[in-house]
Design a protein around this motif. Structure first.
Motif, PDB file in Angstrom:
ATOM      1  N   ALA A  12       5.235 -59.934 -98.824  1.00  0.00           N
ATOM      2  CA  ALA A  12       4.317 -60.376 -97.543  1.00  0.00           C
ATOM      3  C   ALA A  12       3.860 -61.843 -97.707  1.00  0.00           C
ATOM      4  CB  ALA A  12       3.504 -59.413 -97.430  1.00  0.00           C
ATOM      5  N   ASN A  13       3.651 -62.603 -96.832  1.00  0.00           N
ATOM      6  CA  ASN A  13       3.047 -63.948 -96.820  1.00  0.00           C
ATOM      7  C   ASN A  13       1.579 -63.765 -97.315  1.00  0.00           C
ATOM      8  OD1 ASN A  13       4.992 -66.169 -96.240  1.00  0.00           O
ATOM      9  ND2 ASN A  13       5.373 -65.173 -94.447  1.00  0.00           N
ATOM     10  N   GLU A  61       0.194 -59.892 -92.693  1.00  0.00           N
ATOM     11  CA  GLU A  61       1.658 -59.462 -92.414  1.00  0.00           C
ATOM     12  C   GLU A  61       1.705 -58.054 -93.332  1.00  0.00           C
ATOM     13  OE1 GLU A  61       6.253 -61.092 -93.412  1.00  0.00           O
ATOM     14  OE2 GLU A  61       4.516 -62.267 -94.002  1.00  0.00           O
ATOM     15  N   GLN A 110       0.283 -56.018 -90.372  1.00  0.00           N
ATOM     16  CA  GLN A 110       1.271 -55.940 -88.902  1.00  0.00           C
ATOM     17  C   GLN A 110       2.507 -54.942 -89.287  1.00  0.00           C
ATOM     18  OE1 GLN A 110       1.560 -59.852 -88.559  1.00  0.00           O
ATOM     19  NE2 GLN A 110       0.035 -59.929 -86.906  1.00  0.00           N
ATOM     20  N   THR A 111       3.109 -55.158 -90.717  1.00  0.00           N
ATOM     21  CA  THR A 111       4.346 -54.313 -90.964  1.00  0.00           C
ATOM     22  C   THR A 111       3.995 -52.869 -91.107  1.00  0.00           C
ATOM     23  OG1 THR A 111       5.303 -56.441 -91.988  1.00  0.00           O
ATOM     24  CG2 THR A 111       6.276 -54.280 -92.440  1.00  0.00           C
ATOM     25  N   ASN A 128      -4.403 -60.487 -83.598  1.00  0.00           N
ATOM     26  CA  ASN A 128      -4.177 -61.582 -84.656  1.00  0.00           C
ATOM     27  C   ASN A 128      -5.645 -61.648 -85.527  1.00  0.00           C
ATOM     28  OD1 ASN A 128      -1.545 -61.909 -84.424  1.00  0.00           O
ATOM     29  ND2 ASN A 128      -1.614 -63.735 -83.139  1.00  0.00           N
TER      30      ASN A 128
END
Length: 785
Positions: A580-581, A585, A588-589, A773
């Motif tokens: 993941a970055n 992320e 969210q994943t 976000n």
């Protein structure tokens, strides 16, 4: 040992061992028969006791035996009576390090590429240690050891931390006695404790002198004494995991005050002193230069007076916390000595599970939940409460620059996979076996080497099968080969590191790494994220550059390409991909399992210690709390339901005989909506409706209180908590099990009437994509531990 003796040895590669055939004789009459009792598998003769100690968020240059500013006489004693490992490495975050420390496998190999609060549904990131990776505690328990886990437990999925289990991934999977808490970190004064599967309260209050470090030592000493008394010939293993040096930093004033005035010249001078002492002591090779620190950190001389005063005092308290941890460990070791068992006890004392944490930010913090929720305290707000730091009413951490000073000679700290983020100080003693007392060992070593070392010391092989499940091979290398040979060639020659895109690779004294945009001061990226294959990597030759101070990437591009290719190979082998970055992320994943689905749930009396993430989330939306209660004698008083505590949260209670709702906004403000009339005698329905303003995160709303469908009070809640109420405080019905939402009541404030049910219902949220976000960004901050 003769061939016959070898043949008679039990097969320890299959655990538990198969049932032994009955070797007696059975006739019709018992008097004519011969008995034969099943025999448990005993530990090999002469197997040592094992004490595994793993600190939390403490840097390589912190203890006095490694040139640091903290007086650590117990750590120093272990180093003097045993060995110091000066090139020892961890992962860059706590839960991953602990998974590696306990299993002997790389963190991603056992699902811990991150931490439980940010788990995702991939083999390297689900934060579920598989049955194919039995811990050293489980292996030794099946080999005849007594087993205990005292302190922090950070390797259980959040949704499984309940009084009703499931218990498959609890510490008790491998140990006979667990006493500690779950999660990254929590208050050390109102610690949410568990004894095995049962939630318990601390035995004393902070006013009576309670602090968990002292309680930990008492519990450990009591267990060791019981083991000796009951099973005098049975060896034991204990995992001892103190956390009071990490936010929330906790230290008795007596220990903090020992450092008064010692840091008034600032963190730049401190780092210089640490590195100078390390050179003088031989901790680092001659000529080692301190690596340059992160650019955002200001020079000490450029700070204002408030920053200097706050930071230096917070550093004094942090040092007091580390010394106090060391003191309590000393009590445990002295108890072993008094029992006559110290000579044959293998002690592994790792000062930290990763580098020092920068989460205190530029100014330090009194309440880490303010930063996590996006409304951090100003330096003036911190300064006003500075005398409270390290005590029961604080929940904070030291400024990043002070933390990073203790990484010397490395740069950076926690979350960064090179330098100070994954290097720690380790001392090992075993008087019966280690004779080169007080010496140093410079071989490259890693947390995954600890389990193979313990198994070899105990004379126990790594099992092939445990509970019918084929086992992953150990991925570490035993370091017992270094006990006698100071100059032995390294056997651990390759090691990868990864955390949210920050990654590194080590091979034969070469080190290459990239931070993937992290500046180490914040979990939010300091630079725009680029594709992984466009990251800028640095290269260091540790044969001449121990501290990774000089980047040789331009000078040796082929070596860098070779190491990058090696990282890819290792990453595919050990479940590092997909990376993941950042934590956003991952969040969210991730579709992490929850205790409950939907927006409505009812809870009965006796519901306690449910994790905040495990119950209906009322943040950033409208909600209702409906309680069916009975005021039997007309005098009912106490807590009906609460979530959170002194750092943030809510409570519906009966206070001074009157139904009351209290909302705690990050300890900045507390809003109270109270009935003017007492709760009626008999059965009643108390309902709290909260109408959220909307329009973003953490906005306010109107709270309205009803009793038996009659509106009795309302009030404005100007601000709400957008992401996280607390670390450690939980959802409780009928009493408050950790810290109070308001100082207006005393724990546990148990409800004296009857509770039939409490229903929480949240309305569907109306957050924009931008809000979502932003919420993920705060989640990323929240999972920084």
């Amino acid at each position: 040992m003769s061939d016959r003796d070898i043949q008679n040895q039990p097969d320890r590669t299959i655990l538990p061992p198969p049932e032994s055939p009955f070797k007696g004789k059975i006739e019709t009459a018992m008097k004519n028969s011969t008995q034969d009792w099943p025999q448990p598998l005993k530990a090999p003769e002469g197997a040592p006791n094992v004490l595994m100690i793993l600190g939390d968020d403490i840097g390589f240059g912190t203890p006095s035996a490694f040139g640091g500013p903290v007086n650590t006489p117990v750590f120093d004693r272990i180093a003097k009576e045993g060995l110091r490992y000066t090139d020892f490495h961890t992962t860059a975050v706590c839960a991953a390090s602990r998974a590696a420390f306990l299993t002997g496998r790389n963190a991603h190999s056992v699902g811990f590429g991150f931490i439980p609060e940010g788990a995702a549904g991939f083999p390297g990131y689900n934060c579920m240690i598989p049955p194919s990776a039995a811990s050293v505690l489980e292996i030794l328990r099946m080999n005849g050891y007594g087993t205990a886990w005292i302190g922090k437990a950070d390797n259980t999925p959040d949704n499984e931390v309940t009084p009703a289990g499931p218990f498959d991934r609890w510490p008790t999977r491998g140990v006979e006695h667990f006493y500690g808490f779950f999660g990254a970190g929590t208050t050390q004064y109102y610690t949410p404790l568990w004894r095995n599967h049962t939630p318990v309260r601390p035995p004393r209050t902070p006013e009576e002198g309670y602090i968990f470090d002292d309680d930990m030592a008492n519990e450990a000493i009591g267990w060791i004494k019981r083991q000796k008394s009951t099973h005098p010939d049975k060896p034991w293993i204990m995992y001892y995991a103190p956390t009071s040096a990490k936010p929330p930093v906790a230290s008795p004033k007596e220990f903090s005050d020992r450092y008064r005035g010692k840091f008034d010249d600032g963190y730049d001078k401190l780092r210089e002193r640490i590195v100078a002492r390390q050179l003088e002591m031989g901790i680092v090779p001659p000529g080692t230069k301190p690596a340059p620190g992160p650019d955002p950190l200001p020079a000490w001389d450029n700070l204002g007076a408030s920053d200097k005063k706050v930071g230096s005092r917070m550093m004094e308290v942090f040092c007091g916390a580390v010394e106090h941890i060391d003191f309590q460990i000393g009590r445990v070791i002295e108890a072993i000595n008094q029992l006559g068992d110290l000579d044959n006890t293998l002690i592994i004392y790792a000062i930290g599970d990763n580098g020092p944490t920068p989460e205190g930010g530029m100014h330090g913090e009194m309440n880490k939940l303010t930063w996590i929720n996006g409304v951090p305290e100003s330096i003036d707000e911190v300064a006003k409460r500075l005398d409270e730091f390290g005590g029961p009413s604080s929940f904070g951490g030291i400024p990043a620059a002070w933390a990073y000073a203790t990484s010397g000679p490395y740069n950076y700290g926690k979350m960064v996979t090179s330098g100070g983020g994954c290097s720690t100080a380790v001392a090992v003693s075993w008087p019966a076996r280690i004779k080169d007392k007080g010496a140093m060992r410079r071989q490259f070593t890693h947390l995954i080497d600890i389990v193979p070392t313990i198994l070899e010391a105990a004379g126990v092989p790594a099992p092939k099968v445990v509970n019918g499940v084929a086992q992953k091979p150990m991925e570490g290398v035993s370091v017992t080969y270094t006990f006698d040979e100071a100059q032995a060639m390294d056997r651990h020659t390759t090691q990868h590191f990864e955390l949210t895109g920050s990654r590194a690779i080590y091979r034969d004294r070469w080190w290459a790494g990239t931070r993937h945009g992290l500046d180490g001061l914040s979990v939010i990226q300091a630079k725009p994220i680029v594709p992984f294959d466009e990251d800028i990597w640095e290269l260091s030759d540790r044969r001449s550059d121990f501290s990774l101070a000089t980047d040789l990437a331009a000078k040796h591009p082929e070596k860098l390409k070779e190491l990058q290719a090696l990282f890819d190979e290792e990453a595919r082998k050990y479940n590092v991909y997909p990376m993941a970055n950042n934590g956003i992320e991952l969040h969210q994943t991730g579709t992490r399992p929850k205790l409950i689905a939907g927006n409505k749930a009812s809870y009965g009396p006796g519901t306690i210690r449910l994790p905040e993430e495990g119950v209906i989330d009322v943040k950033n939306r409208s909600f209702s709390i409906i309680a069916e209660v009975e005021n039997v004698d007309g005098k009912a008083e106490g807590m009906i339901v609460t979530n959170g505590g002194m750092t943030g949260g809510y409570a519906l209670l009966v206070q001074n005989g009157k139904p009351t709702f209290i909302y705690n906004w990050l300890a900045y403000e507390r809003y109270t909506i109270a009935s003017p009339d007492p709760l009626p005698k008999g059965k009643s329905t108390i309902q709290l409706d909260f109408a959220y303003d909307g329009g973003g995160l953490g906005k306010g709303g109107m709270a309205t209180l009803f009793v038996n469908d009659r509106k009795i009070a309302e009030g404005r809640v100007a601000h709400t908590v957008p992401y996280l109420f607390s670390y450690g405080d939980t959802f409780d019905v009928g009493e408050d099990w950790c810290t109070p939402v308001s100082p207006t009541y005393k724990l546990p404030f148990k409800f004296t009437g009857n509770i039939k049910s409490v229903t929480i219902e949240a309305k569907e949220g109306n957050l924009s994509a931008e809000d979502v976000n932003h919420l993920h960004e705060m989640h990323l901050a929240g999972v920084h531990d």
